[in-house]
Write a protein that holds these residues in place. Structure first.
Motif, PDB file in Angstrom:
ATOM      1  N   LEU A 165       0.832  -1.199   0.000  1.00 51.39           N
ATOM      2  CA  LEU A 165       0.000   0.000   0.000  1.00 51.39           C
ATOM      3  C   LEU A 165       0.869   1.253   0.000  1.00 51.39           C
ATOM      4  CD1 LEU A 165      -2.841  -0.985   2.488  1.00 51.39           C
ATOM      5  CD2 LEU A 165      -2.967  -0.828   0.010  1.00 51.39           C
ATOM      6  N   ARG A 166       1.973   1.214   0.686  1.00 48.77           N
ATOM      7  CA  ARG A 166       2.874   2.363   0.700  1.00 48.77           C
ATOM      8  C   ARG A 166       3.534   2.567  -0.672  1.00 48.77           C
ATOM      9  NH1 ARG A 166       3.886   4.099   6.067  1.00 48.77           N
ATOM     10  NH2 ARG A 166       2.763   2.749   7.520  1.00 48.77           N
ATOM     11  N   VAL A 167       3.846   1.459  -1.335  1.00 50.13           N
ATOM     12  CA  VAL A 167       4.371   1.563  -2.701  1.00 50.13           C
ATOM     13  C   VAL A 167       3.313   2.159  -3.622  1.00 50.13           C
ATOM     14  CG1 VAL A 167       5.206   0.247  -4.684  1.00 50.13           C
ATOM     15  CG2 VAL A 167       6.005  -0.337  -2.395  1.00 50.13           C
ATOM     16  N   LEU A 168       2.065   1.716  -3.457  1.00 56.81           N
ATOM     17  CA  LEU A 168       0.971   2.259  -4.270  1.00 56.81           C
ATOM     18  C   LEU A 168       0.824   3.759  -4.045  1.00 56.81           C
ATOM     19  CD1 LEU A 168      -1.475   1.680  -6.151  1.00 56.81           C
ATOM     20  CD2 LEU A 168      -2.847   1.331  -4.086  1.00 56.81           C
ATOM     21  N   ALA A 169       0.865   4.201  -2.793  1.00 59.64           N
ATOM     22  CA  ALA A 169       0.753   5.632  -2.496  1.00 59.64           C
ATOM     23  C   ALA A 169       1.882   6.418  -3.140  1.00 59.64           C
ATOM     24  CB  ALA A 169       0.747   5.841  -0.984  1.00 59.64           C
ATOM     25  N   HIS A 170       3.091   5.878  -3.096  1.00 53.22           N
ATOM     26  CA  HIS A 170       4.258   6.564  -3.669  1.00 53.22           C
ATOM     27  C   HIS A 170       4.182   6.633  -5.193  1.00 53.22           C
ATOM     28  CE1 HIS A 170       8.469   7.661  -4.399  1.00 53.22           C
ATOM     29  NE2 HIS A 170       8.461   6.703  -5.306  1.00 53.22           N
TER      30      HIS A 170
ATOM     31  N   LEU B 204       7.816   8.864  -0.951  1.00 58.10           N
ATOM     32  CA  LEU B 204       6.892   9.916  -0.536  1.00 58.10           C
ATOM     33  C   LEU B 204       6.224   9.584   0.790  1.00 58.10           C
ATOM     34  CD1 LEU B 204       5.207  10.732  -3.973  1.00 58.10           C
ATOM     35  CD2 LEU B 204       7.072  11.953  -2.830  1.00 58.10           C
ATOM     36  N   VAL B 205       6.299   8.303   1.183  1.00 57.22           N
ATOM     37  CA  VAL B 205       5.786   7.880   2.489  1.00 57.22           C
ATOM     38  C   VAL B 205       6.905   7.131   3.208  1.00 57.22           C
ATOM     39  CG1 VAL B 205       3.368   7.746   1.799  1.00 57.22           C
ATOM     40  CG2 VAL B 205       4.836   5.766   1.474  1.00 57.22           C
ATOM     41  N   ASP B 206       6.854   7.177   4.523  1.00 56.42           N
ATOM     42  CA  ASP B 206       7.855   6.456   5.302  1.00 56.42           C
ATOM     43  C   ASP B 206       7.583   4.961   5.250  1.00 56.42           C
ATOM     44  OD1 ASP B 206       9.140   8.779   6.073  1.00 56.42           O
ATOM     45  OD2 ASP B 206       7.952   8.993   7.910  1.00 56.42           O
ATOM     46  N   LEU B 207       8.637   4.182   5.358  1.00 61.62           N
ATOM     47  CA  LEU B 207       8.516   2.735   5.471  1.00 61.62           C
ATOM     48  C   LEU B 207       8.559   2.363   6.945  1.00 61.62           C
ATOM     49  CD1 LEU B 207      10.965   1.644   2.606  1.00 61.62           C
ATOM     50  CD2 LEU B 207       8.464   1.750   2.519  1.00 61.62           C
ATOM     51  N   THR B 208       7.568   1.620   7.404  1.00 65.98           N
ATOM     52  CA  THR B 208       7.517   1.206   8.801  1.00 65.98           C
ATOM     53  C   THR B 208       7.866  -0.272   8.908  1.00 65.98           C
ATOM     54  OG1 THR B 208       5.157   0.673   8.679  1.00 65.98           O
ATOM     55  CG2 THR B 208       5.742   2.913   9.327  1.00 65.98           C
ATOM     56  N   VAL B 209       8.555  -0.610   9.975  1.00 67.62           N
ATOM     57  CA  VAL B 209       9.023  -1.982  10.186  1.00 67.62           C
ATOM     58  C   VAL B 209       8.739  -2.391  11.630  1.00 67.62           C
ATOM     59  CG1 VAL B 209      10.996  -3.553  10.102  1.00 67.62           C
ATOM     60  CG2 VAL B 209      10.865  -1.634   8.497  1.00 67.62           C
ATOM     61  N   ASP B 210       8.150  -3.554  11.786  1.00 64.28           N
ATOM     62  CA  ASP B 210       7.925  -4.121  13.112  1.00 64.28           C
ATOM     63  C   ASP B 210       9.054  -5.113  13.392  1.00 64.28           C
ATOM     64  OD1 ASP B 210       6.748  -4.928  15.522  1.00 64.28           O
ATOM     65  OD2 ASP B 210       5.651  -6.552  14.538  1.00 64.28           O
TER      66      ASP B 210
END
Length: 799
Positions: free
Chosen positions: A556-561, A782-788
């Motif tokens: 989803l973050r890739v899609l937003a970017h 354009l969006v941060d990547l979050t990692v758990d």
């Protein structure tokens, strides 16, 4: 079929890729350093047509063999003693050969490639090396190394050569040869190219990447397979020819003087074919633009080659497995399976007495019990009678009427209950799949219970409840069988002497995701089905810990970017529950409840303590639908697909889809643009600019066209996620401080990576891994990547 290997790749026909303009709207690709462009000048010269000698594909095997004996062996330098090996190694390491490509291949025994990986399995009986047509090692340019019988140990003399990092070595399936060579205590260095990965980068839509297939298509001369060259039809007991093609064991073949020359020809051509393929694939990759000032050969050198090294390193490290945990789980599983079988059979006996003899794993018997009788019709091609006789082992020595002694098997009769079939098999029989049984059972053990179709068939009340519980037990039997057969039993037999399992990781998907086999460690049971905590068996060794790191909502973050969707970008920057925010924008009732202060956007979103429910708690169905829309739209799903998923009309599904796009119009525009561009060029591209050919997007069949359109918009997203994971893994693998601390990658599953290392350095390693994964590129998305991330002792604890 080539009979003379005096061939140049320059005569091969090229696949002319359309020039694709990279623009900011369609692809947000990253610029690459182009200073690594390699220019080989070693031993390449043009060939005249007179030097091209090959038979037509219709020539007979005898003609091919004759040609081989007369032409080819004169060009082979056979190395079968340590003295010869030393002389050839000195020449291979000479200054004039140090800067060109060296193609290497091995012939291996003592391995079952269908069920075993090469780590710790397989022994080399022969190897071949080829550096180009104009090199003479004493009897021509092709080196064949004999490592069998009296020549055993000859290959070991090449240790300094293979471990020399300054010599550029190429392979076809580097992973296999690297591990096989390591089995001989030789650590290959100087890896320059894997023609299998190069071919995947050139054309990710191919079905086959074998030497046979690639040589036929790219070099226009097909490598003859071992079955064709040495195979023979099997013979039946009566002496007639059978259909099965069999061929000798490789070591027997190498010892057979009558076939020795042909065998040597077969061996050395693998290396020569690999060398020619590398030359040709490099040319083709150089013709495909990557960025404005670089091409896909730069991409391979900068990234794919390193990624190939990462995968091989992970395969070698393996994952430690606690066999005792699996053995304990197996005992518990057998007991619980017997209990679940007993519950179902007790219920079934209440419906039909002979069911005490039934096999609950028999589809035919379950089918007869549930759905008989069924008359043959256009819908159901197979007829089920009201009753059917089956056989079982006669363990109680039952004597049938009219018989004098008990038979080995005894008959029993199952009378059908007449339930309405839910779905059918391809052959037209009522289906008894896990999905069908689950629908009959519902969720009778949930709080509150949710009963399935069986509840209503058996009149509701206690009878319906007991029936649903019986079908729940049958579902459990199936689940336990799957866990036992797929995971618990096989995994106990796979660890090596150090207790580690080594799978094979393959870069063989259209989108660039990696797959796993022998065993498939990426295929683990879902958490709600992992009732025996199988992941708990995968553990760090004593003194070590695991770091389990998983990207959050990566696709989803890739899609937003890639779409520059402002609504999605703002939602990710705001943080919190992304799917609840989507439900808020899609469903008026959710927005109204939030505006009136009746619900919270998410738990903990208000200042101080609050007794108000969250969107997830109050509007769980709407949030779940929003979640499905978020992920499915990235896969190109249409209103037809959503209508089927949600069991609603096409009109309702389209209305929901329109509401999703209303606040995300950039996504729709991007998808339209990508589809149009893919129709024009025949290719789509990932975040980092990798290509995927999609020819069916212009097919006359509308179903194939639709499939092509979905692939066109899905590949940039899935492939983009694969690009991010790849770059993060390369950074982690090459990080000098992690190497000093002793932390290593051991597995990758989709968007999750797992490392193992000393527990004393776990916190420092965790911080480094987080940095590598959140900043895999030189520039930000354009969006941060979050990692758990979690530090844990077992894989299960790290989830």
């Amino acid at each position: 079929y080539i009979l003379s290997n005096q061939i140049t790749c320059a005569l091969s026909s090229f696949m002319f890729w359309p020039h694709v303009v990279v623009n900011a709207f369609r692809f947000r690709c990253f610029q690459a350093n182009s200073n690594l462009l390699f220019n080989s000048k070693c031993f390449i010269r043009p060939f005249s047509s007179l030097e091209m000698s090959f038979s037509s594909p219709s020539s007979s095997p005898q003609e091919r063999i004759s040609a081989v004996k007369s032409d080819f062996l004169d060009g082979v330098t056979i190395v079968d003693t340590k003295a010869k090996a030393k002389r050839v190694v000195d020449q291979l390491r000479s200054a004039e050969l140090r800067h060109c490509f060296h193609a290497c291949d091995t012939e291996v025994v003592n391995i079952d490639v269908k069920s075993e990986g090469p780590v710790g399995h397989g022994d080399i009986i022969a190897a071949s090396i080829y550096c180009g047509p104009n090199v003479d090692f004493g009897n021509g340019p092709r080196i064949w190394i004999n490592n069998l019988d009296e020549s055993s140990g000859t290959f070991d003399c090449f240790k300094e050569y293979f471990e020399d990092p300054s010599i550029k070595k190429i392979f076809h399936n580097y992973s296999f040869d690297r591990h096989i060579i390591r089995n001989h205590n030789i650590n290959v260095r100087g890896f320059a190219a894997d023609t299998m990965h190069m071919a995947r980068l050139w054309d990710s839509s191919r079905l086959k990447y074998s030497l046979e297939s690639l040589s036929e298509d790219l070099l226009k001369v097909r490598k003859i397979s071992i079955k064709e060259r040495f195979g023979a039809q099997s013979r039946r007991k009566d002496g007639s020819l059978g259909k099965l093609i069999v061929f000798p064991k490789l070591d027997d073949l190498q010892r057979d003087e009558s076939q020795r020359e042909e065998w040597i020809y077969y061996c050395v051509y693998d290396a020569e074919c690999t060398w020619n393929l590398q030359q040709e694939l490099q040319r083709r990759l150089e013709r495909i633009p990557w960025t404005e000032d670089s091409h896909m050969w730069n991409f391979y050198q900068n990234h794919y080659r390193d990624f190939g090294e990462v995968l091989v390193s992970m395969e070698h490290e393996g994952f430690h497995v606690r066999v005792e945990h699996l053995a304990k789980a197996e005992k518990i599983a057998h007991k619980e399976k017997a209990s679940a079988e007993n519950i179902f059979k007790t219920w079934a006996m209440s419906q039909c007495g002979d069911c005490k003899f039934m096999n609950v794993n028999s589809t035919a018997q379950i089918q007869q019990l549930l759905f008989g009788p069924i008359d043959e019709s256009d819908v159901f091609k197979s007829k089920l009678n009201p009753t059917r006789t089956f056989l079982t082992l006669n363990t109680d020595e039952y004597i049938e009427p009219g018989k004098k002694k008990p038979l080995k098997n005894r008959p029993f009769i199952i009378q059908g209950l007449g339930m309405k079939p839910i779905s059918k098999t391809q052959k037209g029989s009522p289906q008894c799949s896990q999905a069908v049984l689950r629908r009959l059972a519902g969720q009778p053990n949930a709080t509150p219970p949710k009963y399935g179709d069986a509840y209503y068939f058996f009149g509701k009340g206690n009878d319906g409840k007991v029936a649903c519980e019986a079908f729940e037990s049958l579902c459990r039997v199936s689940l336990i069988d799957t866990l036992l057969g797929t995971f618990i039993r096989p995994l106990q037999a796979m660890p090596d002497e150090q207790g580690r399992i080594h799978c094979s990781l393959n870069l063989n998907t259209n989108t660039g995701r990696i797959s796993s086999r022998c065993p498939n460690l990426q295929n683990q049971p879902a958490f709600d089905k992992d009732i025996y905590h199988i992941r708990d068996a995968f553990a760090a060794q004593d003194g070590n810990s695991l770091i389990v790191a998983d990207y959050g909502q990566l696709e989803l973050r890739v899609l937003a970017h890639m779409t520059n969707c402002q609504s999605m970008i703002e939602a990710f920057r705001a943080g919190g529950d992304f799917h609840s925010r989507t439900a808020l924008s899609m469903y008026p009732e959710v927005a109204k409840a939030v505006a009136n202060g009746e619900v919270l956007l998410e738990s903990g979103s208000s200042k101080g303590k609050s007794s108000l429910p969250s969107i997830k708690e109050r509007f769980g169905s709407q949030r779940q639908h929003a979640k499905v829309f978020n992920f499915s739209i990235a896969y190109g799903k249409t209103a037809h697909g959503f209508a089927k998923d949600f069991n609603v009309s096409l009109k309702e599904a389209q209305a929901s889809l329109d509401r999703w796009y209303k606040d995300r119009h950039e996504v729709k525009s991007w998808q339209k643009h990508v589809i149009e561009t893919t129709r024009e060029t025949g290719t789509t591209r990932t975040l980092m600019g990798r290509y995927r050919p999609i020819s069916i997007i212009n097919d006359d069949n509308r179903y194939k066209r639709a499939q092509g359109e979905r692939a066109a918009i899905n590949t940039p997203i899935q492939g983009g996620a694969a690009d991010i994971v790849m770059m993060a893994m390369i950074k982690i693998h090459q990080h000098e401080r992690l190497q000093e601390l002793g932390w290593k990658l051991i597995l990758q599953v989709h968007d999750e990576v797992i490392l193992e290392g000393p527990s004393e350095h776990s916190q420092e390693a965790k911080a480094i891994v987080l940095s590598c994964m959140t900043h895999p590129f030189g520039e930000k998305l354009l969006v941060d990547l979050t990692v758990d991330l979690k530090v844990a002792s077992t894989w299960f604890q790290g989830k």
